[in-house]
Write a protein that holds these residues in place. Sequence first.
Motif, PDB file in Angstrom:
ATOM      1  N   ARG A   8       0.852  -1.185   0.000  1.00 37.63           N
ATOM      2  CA  ARG A   8       0.000   0.000   0.000  1.00 37.63           C
ATOM      3  C   ARG A   8       0.888   1.236   0.000  1.00 37.63           C
ATOM      4  O   ARG A   8       1.848   1.319   0.760  1.00 37.63           O
ATOM      5  CB  ARG A   8      -0.882   0.000   1.249  1.00 37.63           C
ATOM      6  CG  ARG A   8      -1.839   1.134   1.198  1.00 37.63           C
ATOM      7  CD  ARG A   8      -2.918   0.994   2.197  1.00 37.63           C
ATOM      8  NE  ARG A   8      -3.747   2.189   2.097  1.00 37.63           N
ATOM      9  CZ  ARG A   8      -4.740   2.434   2.895  1.00 37.63           C
ATOM     10  NH1 ARG A   8      -5.048   1.579   3.856  1.00 37.63           N
ATOM     11  NH2 ARG A   8      -5.439   3.530   2.744  1.00 37.63           N
ATOM     12  N   LEU A   9       0.542   2.183  -0.839  1.00 36.91           N
ATOM     13  CA  LEU A   9       1.370   3.374  -0.991  1.00 36.91           C
ATOM     14  C   LEU A   9       0.405   4.555  -1.037  1.00 36.91           C
ATOM     15  O   LEU A   9      -0.073   4.929  -2.099  1.00 36.91           O
ATOM     16  CB  LEU A   9       2.156   3.262  -2.287  1.00 36.91           C
ATOM     17  CG  LEU A   9       3.557   3.846  -2.334  1.00 36.91           C
ATOM     18  CD1 LEU A   9       4.486   3.055  -1.446  1.00 36.91           C
ATOM     19  CD2 LEU A   9       4.070   3.847  -3.761  1.00 36.91           C
ATOM     20  N   GLY A  10       0.098   5.113   0.152  1.00 34.55           N
ATOM     21  CA  GLY A  10      -0.885   6.199   0.196  1.00 34.55           C
ATOM     22  C   GLY A  10      -2.234   5.675  -0.250  1.00 34.55           C
ATOM     23  O   GLY A  10      -2.732   4.678   0.279  1.00 34.55           O
ATOM     24  N   GLN A  11      -2.772   6.320  -1.303  1.00 32.93           N
ATOM     25  CA  GLN A  11      -4.100   5.935  -1.772  1.00 32.93           C
ATOM     26  C   GLN A  11      -4.026   4.870  -2.867  1.00 32.93           C
ATOM     27  O   GLN A  11      -5.031   4.557  -3.472  1.00 32.93           O
ATOM     28  CB  GLN A  11      -4.816   7.176  -2.330  1.00 32.93           C
ATOM     29  CG  GLN A  11      -5.344   8.102  -1.271  1.00 32.93           C
ATOM     30  CD  GLN A  11      -6.617   7.554  -0.640  1.00 32.93           C
ATOM     31  OE1 GLN A  11      -6.619   6.502  -0.002  1.00 32.93           O
ATOM     32  NE2 GLN A  11      -7.712   8.281  -0.822  1.00 32.93           N
ATOM     33  N   ALA A  12      -2.812   4.391  -3.108  1.00 38.18           N
ATOM     34  CA  ALA A  12      -2.668   3.446  -4.216  1.00 38.18           C
ATOM     35  C   ALA A  12      -2.080   2.120  -3.735  1.00 38.18           C
ATOM     36  O   ALA A  12      -1.496   2.033  -2.649  1.00 38.18           O
ATOM     37  CB  ALA A  12      -1.774   4.043  -5.290  1.00 38.18           C
ATOM     38  N   LEU A  13      -2.264   1.105  -4.539  1.00 38.54           N
ATOM     39  CA  LEU A  13      -1.666  -0.204  -4.260  1.00 38.54           C
ATOM     40  C   LEU A  13      -0.585  -0.462  -5.307  1.00 38.54           C
ATOM     41  O   LEU A  13      -0.782  -0.172  -6.490  1.00 38.54           O
ATOM     42  CB  LEU A  13      -2.726  -1.297  -4.348  1.00 38.54           C
ATOM     43  CG  LEU A  13      -3.849  -1.224  -3.318  1.00 38.54           C
ATOM     44  CD1 LEU A  13      -4.838  -2.352  -3.572  1.00 38.54           C
ATOM     45  CD2 LEU A  13      -3.299  -1.318  -1.906  1.00 38.54           C
ATOM     46  N   LEU A  14       0.534  -0.965  -4.840  1.00 39.57           N
ATOM     47  CA  LEU A  14       1.646  -1.215  -5.768  1.00 39.57           C
ATOM     48  C   LEU A  14       1.912  -2.720  -5.853  1.00 39.57           C
ATOM     49  O   LEU A  14       2.146  -3.376  -4.845  1.00 39.57           O
ATOM     50  CB  LEU A  14       2.898  -0.477  -5.280  1.00 39.57           C
ATOM     51  CG  LEU A  14       4.179  -0.713  -6.072  1.00 39.57           C
ATOM     52  CD1 LEU A  14       4.034  -0.240  -7.509  1.00 39.57           C
ATOM     53  CD2 LEU A  14       5.356  -0.018  -5.409  1.00 39.57           C
ATOM     54  N   VAL A  15       1.865  -3.221  -7.063  1.00 46.11           N
ATOM     55  CA  VAL A  15       2.163  -4.639  -7.296  1.00 46.11           C
ATOM     56  C   VAL A  15       3.391  -4.704  -8.198  1.00 46.11           C
ATOM     57  O   VAL A  15       3.384  -4.131  -9.286  1.00 46.11           O
ATOM     58  CB  VAL A  15       0.985  -5.339  -8.011  1.00 46.11           C
ATOM     59  CG1 VAL A  15       1.296  -6.813  -8.187  1.00 46.11           C
ATOM     60  CG2 VAL A  15      -0.296  -5.143  -7.241  1.00 46.11           C
ATOM     61  N   THR A  16       4.429  -5.340  -7.731  1.00 44.04           N
ATOM     62  CA  THR A  16       5.625  -5.486  -8.568  1.00 44.04           C
ATOM     63  C   THR A  16       5.780  -6.952  -8.927  1.00 44.04           C
ATOM     64  O   THR A  16       5.993  -7.788  -8.054  1.00 44.04           O
ATOM     65  CB  THR A  16       6.869  -5.007  -7.816  1.00 44.04           C
ATOM     66  OG1 THR A  16       6.589  -3.714  -7.309  1.00 44.04           O
ATOM     67  CG2 THR A  16       8.056  -4.926  -8.729  1.00 44.04           C
ATOM     68  N   ILE A  17       5.675  -7.221 -10.198  1.00 42.68           N
ATOM     69  CA  ILE A  17       5.782  -8.613 -10.636  1.00 42.68           C
ATOM     70  C   ILE A  17       7.239  -8.890 -10.981  1.00 42.68           C
ATOM     71  O   ILE A  17       7.784  -8.300 -11.913  1.00 42.68           O
ATOM     72  CB  ILE A  17       4.867  -8.873 -11.848  1.00 42.68           C
ATOM     73  CG1 ILE A  17       3.421  -8.655 -11.434  1.00 42.68           C
ATOM     74  CG2 ILE A  17       5.081 -10.277 -12.372  1.00 42.68           C
ATOM     75  CD1 ILE A  17       2.439  -8.694 -12.558  1.00 42.68           C
ATOM     76  N   GLN A  18       7.859  -9.751 -10.183  1.00 49.34           N
ATOM     77  CA  GLN A  18       9.283  -9.982 -10.395  1.00 49.34           C
ATOM     78  C   GLN A  18       9.615 -11.428 -10.715  1.00 49.34           C
ATOM     79  O   GLN A  18      10.767 -11.794 -10.825  1.00 49.34           O
ATOM     80  CB  GLN A  18      10.070  -9.524  -9.167  1.00 49.34           C
ATOM     81  CG  GLN A  18      10.071  -8.014  -9.069  1.00 49.34           C
ATOM     82  CD  GLN A  18      10.881  -7.511  -7.923  1.00 49.34           C
ATOM     83  OE1 GLN A  18      11.110  -8.247  -6.971  1.00 49.34           O
ATOM     84  NE2 GLN A  18      11.298  -6.265  -7.985  1.00 49.34           N
ATOM     85  N   VAL A  19       8.577 -12.230 -10.812  1.00 51.09           N
ATOM     86  CA  VAL A  19       8.820 -13.628 -11.165  1.00 51.09           C
ATOM     87  C   VAL A  19       8.059 -13.921 -12.448  1.00 51.09           C
ATOM     88  O   VAL A  19       7.233 -13.126 -12.875  1.00 51.09           O
ATOM     89  CB  VAL A  19       8.328 -14.581 -10.046  1.00 51.09           C
ATOM     90  CG1 VAL A  19       9.221 -14.475  -8.833  1.00 51.09           C
ATOM     91  CG2 VAL A  19       6.888 -14.286  -9.691  1.00 51.09           C
ATOM     92  N   ASP A  20       8.374 -15.040 -13.055  1.00 53.50           N
ATOM     93  CA  ASP A  20       7.608 -15.435 -14.234  1.00 53.50           C
ATOM     94  C   ASP A  20       6.173 -15.710 -13.825  1.00 53.50           C
ATOM     95  O   ASP A  20       5.916 -16.446 -12.878  1.00 53.50           O
ATOM     96  CB  ASP A  20       8.218 -16.711 -14.841  1.00 53.50           C
ATOM     97  CG  ASP A  20       9.414 -16.371 -15.704  1.00 53.50           C
ATOM     98  OD1 ASP A  20       9.529 -15.192 -16.076  1.00 53.50           O
ATOM     99  OD2 ASP A  20      10.213 -17.277 -15.976  1.00 53.50           O
ATOM    100  N   MET A  21       5.262 -15.084 -14.545  1.00 55.59           N
ATOM    101  CA  MET A  21       3.856 -15.273 -14.214  1.00 55.59           C
ATOM    102  C   MET A  21       3.378 -16.601 -14.788  1.00 55.59           C
ATOM    103  O   MET A  21       3.466 -16.826 -15.986  1.00 55.59           O
ATOM    104  CB  MET A  21       3.029 -14.146 -14.853  1.00 55.59           C
ATOM    105  CG  MET A  21       3.158 -12.825 -14.168  1.00 55.59           C
ATOM    106  SD  MET A  21       2.390 -12.863 -12.569  1.00 55.59           S
ATOM    107  CE  MET A  21       0.787 -12.233 -12.995  1.00 55.59           C
ATOM    108  N   HIS A  22       2.894 -17.480 -13.920  1.00 53.29           N
ATOM    109  CA  HIS A  22       2.168 -18.606 -14.491  1.00 53.29           C
ATOM    110  C   HIS A  22       0.696 -18.383 -14.168  1.00 53.29           C
ATOM    111  O   HIS A  22       0.343 -17.516 -13.362  1.00 53.29           O
ATOM    112  CB  HIS A  22       2.705 -19.948 -14.008  1.00 53.29           C
ATOM    113  CG  HIS A  22       2.889 -20.035 -12.531  1.00 53.29           C
ATOM    114  ND1 HIS A  22       1.858 -20.311 -11.684  1.00 53.29           N
ATOM    115  CD2 HIS A  22       3.993 -19.843 -11.761  1.00 53.29           C
ATOM    116  CE1 HIS A  22       2.324 -20.304 -10.446  1.00 53.29           C
ATOM    117  NE2 HIS A  22       3.606 -20.015 -10.462  1.00 53.29           N
ATOM    118  N   ASP A  23      -0.151 -19.179 -14.795  1.00 56.58           N
ATOM    119  CA  ASP A  23      -1.585 -18.875 -14.777  1.00 56.58           C
ATOM    120  C   ASP A  23      -2.153 -18.832 -13.368  1.00 56.58           C
ATOM    121  O   ASP A  23      -2.935 -17.947 -13.024  1.00 56.58           O
ATOM    122  CB  ASP A  23      -2.344 -19.903 -15.624  1.00 56.58           C
ATOM    123  CG  ASP A  23      -1.908 -19.811 -17.081  1.00 56.58           C
ATOM    124  OD1 ASP A  23      -1.050 -18.956 -17.365  1.00 56.58           O
ATOM    125  OD2 ASP A  23      -2.414 -20.573 -17.907  1.00 56.58           O
TER     126      ASP A  23
END
Lengths: 128, 281
Positions: A8-23
């Motif tokens: 959570r970053l103030g009024q926003a949500l931060l998602v950092t994708i750092q791995v290979d996305m599988h389904d």
Amino acid sequence: MNRIPILRLGQALLVTIQVDMHDELALALEEDLTQKIWATGARGVLIDISALEVVDSFIGRMLHAIASVSRVLDAETVVVGMRPAVAITLVELGLELPGIRTALDVERGMALLRRRDDAEAEGDVERR
Amino acid sequence: MPDTQTAARLIAQEEAAIVSEWLRLQEVDGGLGSGRVSSAELRVQCERFLSLLRRGLAEGAEAVQDPAFTELRDVLRELSRSRAIQGFTPTETATFIFALKEAMFRTLQQDADAAWALTRLLDGFGLYTFEAYQRAREEVIARQQREISELSTPVVKLWDGVLALPLIGTLDSERTQVVMENLLQNIVDLNAEIAIIDITGVPTVDTLVAQHLLKTIAAARLMGADCIISGIRPQIAQTMVHLGVDLNVVTKASLADAFALALRRVGQSVGRAAPVARPGA
């Protein structure tokens, strides 16, 4: 199972994708994010995919779904830091992600969300 | 004694005479007169070739692909390559081999079988020369194509966060791919928010080109950069409308207009200032 952290970053949500996305991971992210937006009343979601090197149509659709769900919950999604190769792949797949805001990096993405908040605040003042 | 060895023996007897006759014949129609290759240089090449040929024949080699001719093939390939690059015509290049046939004819008249074996062999080498020449020319063309596609897609930085891509020449799928990758990579490297695609130098825009442009713009948008198209000429604008092409992006008439808009978008402005004297004026 691994989960992608949502910060959570103030009024926003931060998602950092750092791995290979599988389904499975993608589906879990969609669910977690929806819960989190609802729980925190966040106004924006930043998804940083600068470390993502490979995308397929499923990931493309997932991004689209996250954006749609967020919009229903009154949070705007900004995808930031997409790599050139990923952008080309998505365009070739016909997934041009209309309705998703994009920015070059997290900083610009945050600025984008802030501008939107400011604009809405002004609108509220005018309405009154 | 096999024919090839007979031929080798006959050549060995008159090697010097064959070389000078061979050189004389090449002077007539081998492109020597143009001065692209000196006669001393040519003499060295001829002597080298003949001695390698004789050695191969003495070992009993009958075909061009024979391992005994490996070195000879290398020499020939290098020779054809350098002639192709120097701008010799195919005839002038092939004359190198075919003149030898004529030069040796008198020597080999003594043995018809040996003459026949050698004629066949030299024909094979003639074709080999031709192939090597052709390959060298194709390499040159491929290299030029690559250079053109690289040269004609420069991405220039106009301002902090503003890029311009002046496109020149016809856009085909292959070039668009280069343009697209180049632009997107530069957007990342220079951290640009706005890219101006200037198509003043693009002679025609058909549906395919428009589609390529749209793909590039869509990819740039996904990365978080906006595109502005500028320099659409009147005829092209008409063609595009008649074709039903809808670019659906911001377009400006000239690069200057597009640049002004880009500056406004990144929060910069251009104003008037007192002119500054040129140094030395």
